[in-house]
Design a protein around this motif. Structure first.
Motif, PDB file in Angstrom:
ATOM      1  N   ARG A 238       1.623   9.286  -5.800  1.00 26.08           N
ATOM      2  CA  ARG A 238       2.111  10.631  -5.444  1.00 26.08           C
ATOM      3  C   ARG A 238       3.105  11.134  -6.475  1.00 26.08           C
ATOM      4  O   ARG A 238       3.094  12.282  -6.863  1.00 26.08           O
ATOM      5  CB  ARG A 238       2.823  10.549  -4.094  1.00 26.08           C
ATOM      6  N   GLU A 239       3.939  10.236  -6.937  1.00 30.13           N
ATOM      7  CA  GLU A 239       4.984  10.613  -7.894  1.00 30.13           C
ATOM      8  C   GLU A 239       4.467  10.610  -9.332  1.00 30.13           C
ATOM      9  O   GLU A 239       5.239  10.713 -10.272  1.00 30.13           O
ATOM     10  CB  GLU A 239       6.185   9.672  -7.737  1.00 30.13           C
ATOM     11  N   ARG A 240       3.195  10.452  -9.477  1.00 33.95           N
ATOM     12  CA  ARG A 240       2.533  10.434 -10.795  1.00 33.95           C
ATOM     13  C   ARG A 240       3.142   9.404 -11.735  1.00 33.95           C
ATOM     14  O   ARG A 240       3.328   9.647 -12.928  1.00 33.95           O
ATOM     15  CB  ARG A 240       2.540  11.831 -11.433  1.00 33.95           C
ATOM     16  N   ASP A 241       3.505   8.288 -11.142  1.00 33.47           N
ATOM     17  CA  ASP A 241       3.993   7.160 -11.920  1.00 33.47           C
ATOM     18  C   ASP A 241       2.867   6.147 -11.872  1.00 33.47           C
ATOM     19  O   ASP A 241       2.714   5.408 -10.896  1.00 33.47           O
ATOM     20  CB  ASP A 241       5.270   6.592 -11.271  1.00 33.47           C
TER      21      ASP A 241
ATOM     22  N   ALA B 292       0.848  -1.204   0.000  1.00 35.47           N
ATOM     23  CA  ALA B 292       0.000   0.000   0.000  1.00 35.47           C
ATOM     24  C   ALA B 292       0.878   1.247   0.000  1.00 35.47           C
ATOM     25  O   ALA B 292       0.594   2.229  -0.706  1.00 35.47           O
ATOM     26  CB  ALA B 292      -0.936  -0.013   1.199  1.00 35.47           C
ATOM     27  N   ALA B 293       1.970   1.222   0.760  1.00 38.98           N
ATOM     28  CA  ALA B 293       2.878   2.383   0.822  1.00 38.98           C
ATOM     29  C   ALA B 293       3.553   2.601  -0.532  1.00 38.98           C
ATOM     30  O   ALA B 293       3.684   3.747  -0.999  1.00 38.98           O
ATOM     31  CB  ALA B 293       3.931   2.169   1.907  1.00 38.98           C
TER      32      ALA B 293
END
Ligand SMILES: C[S@@+](CC[C@H](N)C(=O)[O-])C[C@H]1O[C@@H](n2cnc3c(N)ncnc32)[C@H](O)[C@@H]1O
Length: 196
Positions: A17-20, A9-10
């Motif tokens: 978050r990193e838009r990957d 999940a992390a």
């Protein structure tokens, strides 16, 4: 298992978050439901990214996953992730262009997750068909990307996706539907060796 779920999940949260991009939670839930309901021996992910969806599927099954990814940095991350989850012996990653790698693969796969460049989905469909076991499922992500309208610059891409869906639904070898999860998930079960 709970530790591994939290760890995954992390990593998924970090990727988002990193838009990957990685599969959305609701798309992943559909894939996980499939492996829970019908034990899969082999899974193919076309456009494996950091390997996070394969990791999730492997944690919920006894399958072997084959991934294809052309981005070298994402391949490094995917290999690290397979290693971190002790899945090296159940995951094989091919680094390179799916158009070149797919013809070299041998089926059958029970699940194929098609999540590479949408412009190539149509081109990859015959290979998916060839590689999929009868009773197996092809999942193709983001097929309703432009359901709310097509920006002028994306018209060509929207047309490619449309043509992919036309081919998929016209193919007598699949029973297909589109689920409104994520940005649209095509779910096509291979129903036999009927030629399109
Ligand atoms: C949406 S991301 C994949 C996310 C991944 N399936 C997941 O759920 O975590 C799409 C990936 O496909 C890769 N890709 C796009 N076109 C490809 C191609 N023709 N061959 C191999 N990889 C491709 C991109 O480099 C990118 O990493």
């Amino acid at each position: 298992m709970n530790d591994r779920k939290e760890q995954l999940a992390a990593l998924r949260a970090a990727a988002m978050r990193e838009r990957d991009p990685t599969a959305s939670d609701d798309v992943l839930a559909v894939l996980l439901n499939e492996v829970r309901e019908r034990p899969a021996a082999r899974i193919l992910e076309i456009g494996a990214g950091r390997g996070l969806t394969s990791v999730a599927l492997l944690l919920h099954s006894a399958a072997h996953a084959v991934g294809i990814e052309r981005d070298p940095q994402r391949c490094i991350a995917a290999r690290a992730n397979f290693c971190a989850f002790d899945l090296n012996d159940r995951a094989t990653l091919f680094e390179g262009e799916a158009a070149e790698i797919l013809p070299m693969l041998e089926g059958p796969f029970d699940i194929i997750f098609l999540d590479a460049a949408k412009v190539q989905y149509r081109r990859f469909l015959p290979e998916c068909r060839r590689l999929l076991a009868v009773g197996g499922v092809l999942f193709a992500d983001d097929v309703l990307l432009f359901a709310d309208g097509v920006p002028p610059k994306r018209k060509m891409l929207a047309r490619h996706i449309e043509e992919f869906l036309e081919d998929l639904f016209a193919d007598g070898g699949f029973s297909a539907q589109i689920l409104r999860v994520g940005k649209g998930l095509a779910v096509a079960r291979r129903i036999g060796d009927v030629d399109a």
